[in-house]
Design an enzyme around this catalytic site. Structure first.
Site, PDB file in Angstrom:
ATOM      1  CE1 TYR A   1      -4.021   1.972   0.208  1.00  0.00           C
ATOM      2  CE2 TYR A   1      -2.782   3.291   1.791  1.00  0.00           C
ATOM      3  CZ  TYR A   1      -3.868   3.132   0.955  1.00  0.00           C
ATOM      4  OH  TYR A   1      -4.808   4.124   0.851  1.00  0.00           O
TER       5      TYR A   1
ATOM      6  CD  GLN B   1     -12.042   2.580   0.259  1.00  0.00           C
ATOM      7  OE1 GLN B   1     -12.127   2.533   1.482  1.00  0.00           O
ATOM      8  NE2 GLN B   1     -12.092   3.726  -0.415  1.00  0.00           N
TER       9      GLN B   1
ATOM     10  CG  ASN C   1      -6.963   6.356   6.484  1.00  0.00           C
ATOM     11  OD1 ASN C   1      -7.198   5.165   6.690  1.00  0.00           O
ATOM     12  ND2 ASN C   1      -7.621   7.056   5.577  1.00  0.00           N
TER      13      ASN C   1
ATOM     14  CB  THR D   1       5.149   9.988  10.955  1.00  0.00           C
ATOM     15  OG1 THR D   1       6.533   9.704  10.800  1.00  0.00           O
ATOM     16  CG2 THR D   1       4.911  11.487  10.922  1.00  0.00           C
TER      17      THR D   1
ATOM     18  CD  GLN E   1       9.551  12.488  10.070  1.00  0.00           C
ATOM     19  OE1 GLN E   1      10.182  12.714   9.038  1.00  0.00           O
ATOM     20  NE2 GLN E   1       8.678  11.518  10.143  1.00  0.00           N
TER      21      GLN E   1
ATOM     22  CG  HIS F   1       4.868  12.907   7.357  1.00  0.00           C
ATOM     23  ND1 HIS F   1       4.731  12.219   6.182  1.00  0.00           N
ATOM     24  CD2 HIS F   1       6.190  12.860   7.654  1.00  0.00           C
ATOM     25  CE1 HIS F   1       5.908  11.775   5.775  1.00  0.00           C
ATOM     26  NE2 HIS F   1       6.817  12.148   6.659  1.00  0.00           N
TER      27      HIS F   1
ATOM     28  CD  GLU G   1       7.618   6.398  11.764  1.00  0.00           C
ATOM     29  OE1 GLU G   1       7.325   5.948  10.637  1.00  0.00           O
ATOM     30  OE2 GLU G   1       7.085   7.419  12.248  1.00  0.00           O
ATOM     31  CG  HIS G   2      11.674   8.430  11.725  1.00  0.00           C
ATOM     32  ND1 HIS G   2      10.316   8.748  11.718  1.00  0.00           N
ATOM     33  CD2 HIS G   2      11.928   7.796  10.557  1.00  0.00           C
ATOM     34  CE1 HIS G   2       9.783   8.324  10.594  1.00  0.00           C
ATOM     35  NE2 HIS G   2      10.727   7.734   9.874  1.00  0.00           N
TER      36      HIS G   2
ATOM     37  CG  ASP H   1      11.461  10.186   5.504  1.00  0.00           C
ATOM     38  OD1 ASP H   1      11.269   9.168   6.197  1.00  0.00           O
ATOM     39  OD2 ASP H   1      11.139  11.321   5.882  1.00  0.00           O
TER      40      ASP H   1
ATOM     41  CD  GLU I   1       3.270 -32.260  26.796  1.00  0.00           C
ATOM     42  OE1 GLU I   1       2.651 -32.457  25.721  1.00  0.00           O
ATOM     43  OE2 GLU I   1       4.159 -31.391  26.920  1.00  0.00           O
TER      44      GLU I   1
ATOM     45  CG  HIS J   1       0.952 -36.758  21.018  1.00  0.00           C
ATOM     46  ND1 HIS J   1      -0.411 -36.656  21.154  1.00  0.00           N
ATOM     47  CD2 HIS J   1       1.379 -35.573  20.494  1.00  0.00           C
ATOM     48  CE1 HIS J   1      -0.801 -35.467  20.739  1.00  0.00           C
ATOM     49  NE2 HIS J   1       0.264 -34.793  20.329  1.00  0.00           N
TER      50      HIS J   1
END
Length: 439
Positions: A129, A193, A221, A244, A266, A269, A335-336, A369, A423, A428
């Site tokens: 994506y 979707q 999102n 972010t 950042q 964004h 994240e960064h 990036d 067990e 088994h």
């Protein structure tokens, strides 16, 4: 502009740090009731439902989901030469780094006649994506496609939202990036979707089959994240990405102009983006605040940046020393994470929790990036405490292959039977014993 948290003179516990550090608040559960009916509709009505939601949310109804091959070729042909060169450089560097991540099969001889091999097998088909919305992200195409291709994924499809301004197709720069990478299958669909259609598949408006995928990766999102959560299990996912984040650990040696510029980069964004400065120097904090005033006013998306920097997810944390600063950034698990201190390389080597670490004045997050060669699809919301960014490994599955001879099984049969009985699973043990009983 940045709110301040003063931790000087004390070292808070991990629990206290989690409570006081700034963090964006996103409640994925709050949108699940809106996303669940959408996913169910696409499950039952396929492309027709997907196009209905696309028209509702993106204000455009494409003629088809799959982007024609000629549109990919056209986008590459008409791409700005400077952007083309930059994308090719980004692809080249990403391929260099990711090529080193491919795992090799290993075979261990446990006993004579008994081996266990770990095979690394790529996921067969993946959906990648590339977001739309406030910005255009051809770089996200690179960051998703390169590790998938390097892993040996047999079949991949890139999804990106259709744009009303481009005739219901994804942004042409996204399409051009796909073409430069050799991607032949692109779907013009976005958000929740897209995830639902990737999971269930369907039949396009021209009768072409839209084959479902085994895994979906890439940020989006909150609605896309909710769809990932809802469909996890039917499909694999890389992560539930939040807004972010950048954290900068800095001392008095840092340049406040650089620090301010990186915090802004950042914040650009999203209004929910988090920009956090952790510093041992109150003078640096004051200088960064002063630099922010001028730089924010001069940047293109000043309103968005100002909202992000003044939000509760952003702030400045004052600490007594670098050791405490490291505890803070490890708790935050950004994240960064930039390290702008004296002996930055040694300080960076002590970091435990971060999606990616950027060392010194000349390794800004913006480099990562686009053109560092590293991957920019990284864990957010503190998930760097336990998770990694997107890599070749994301698209590989480890499979253990067990190969024992008759003698090797006979040698361990009594132990298998003993454990099975312990067990209370005697069948088994009998499955082993049966191979050595006289008939």
């Amino acid at each position: 502009m940045l709110s301040r948290i003063d931790l000087r003179g004390r070292v808070p516990s991990p629990a206290e740090l989690r409570a006081v550090l700034p963090r964006a608040e996103t409640d994925v559960d709050a949108v699940m009731d809106r996303v669940r009916p959408l996913v169910e509709a696409i499950h039952h009505r396929g492309v027709d439902a997907a196009l209905d939601f696309t028209e509702q949310f993106d204000n455009v109804r494409p003629a088809a989901i799959r982007v024609p091959a000629e549109e990919l070729a056209k986008a590459e042909r008409e791409l700005d030469p400077a952007v083309r060169d930059a994308l090719l450089e980004s692809i080249k560097r990403a391929r260099l780094v990711h090529a080193e991540q491919r795992r090799k099969d290993t075979t261990t001889q446990v006993v004579p006649g008994g081996t266990v091999t770990e095979r690394w097998v790529p996921v067969q088909r993946v959906g990648l994506y590339a977001p739309g919305g406030l910005a255009v992200y051809p770089s996200s195409v690179v960051m998703n496609v390169v590790p998938a291709q390097t892993a040996g994924v047999e079949s991949l499809v890139v999804c990106s939202p259709p744009q009303a301004g481009f005739g219901g197709l994804p942004h042409p720069t996204v399409l051009a990036a796909c073409a430069l990478l050799g991607v032949e299958e692109v779907w013009g669909i976005g958000g929740a979707q897209a995830v639902a259609l990737l999971a269930y598949g369907g039949t396009d408006t021209d009768g072409t089959e839209l084959t479902p995928v085994d895994m979906v990766t890439g940020p989006g999102n909150i609605y896309l994240t909710a769809a990932k959560r809802l469909l996890r299990g039917l499909i694999g996912i890389d992560a539930e990405a939040g807004p972010t984040e950048i954290a900068i650990l800095a001392d008095e040696t840092a340049d406040p102009v650089h620090v301010a510029a990186d915090l802004i980069s950042q914040a650009e964004h999203d209004t929910l983006a988090a920009s956090v400065l952790v510093t041992t120097s109150e003078q640096l904090a004051d200088a960064v605040d002063a630099a922010l005033v001028g730089q924010v006013g001069a940047t293109k998306h000043s309103s968005r940046v100002s909202t992000a920097l003044s939000g509760k997810q952003s702030g400045c944390v004052l600490v007594s020393d670098i050791d405490t600063g490291l505890k803070v950034v490890d708790s935050y698990a950004a994240e960064h994470l930039e390290i702008q201190t004296a002996d930055a390389r040694a300080v960076a080597a002590r970091v435990r929790n971060a999606g990616a670490v950027f060392i010194g004045a000349y390794s800004p997050v913006s480099l990562g990036d686009y053109c560092a060669g590293s991957n920019h699809v990284l864990p957010t919301s503190g998930c760097a405490r336990h998770s990694s960014g997107l890599s070749v490994q994301t698209f590989l599955k480890g499979i253990h292959v067990v190969d024992y001879s008759q003698d090797a099984l006979r040698d361990v049969a009594s132990q298998v039977i003993a454990l099975a009985n312990a067990e209370d699973l005697p069948a088994h043990g009998q499955a082993v014993a049966a191979r050595f009983e006289s008939r």
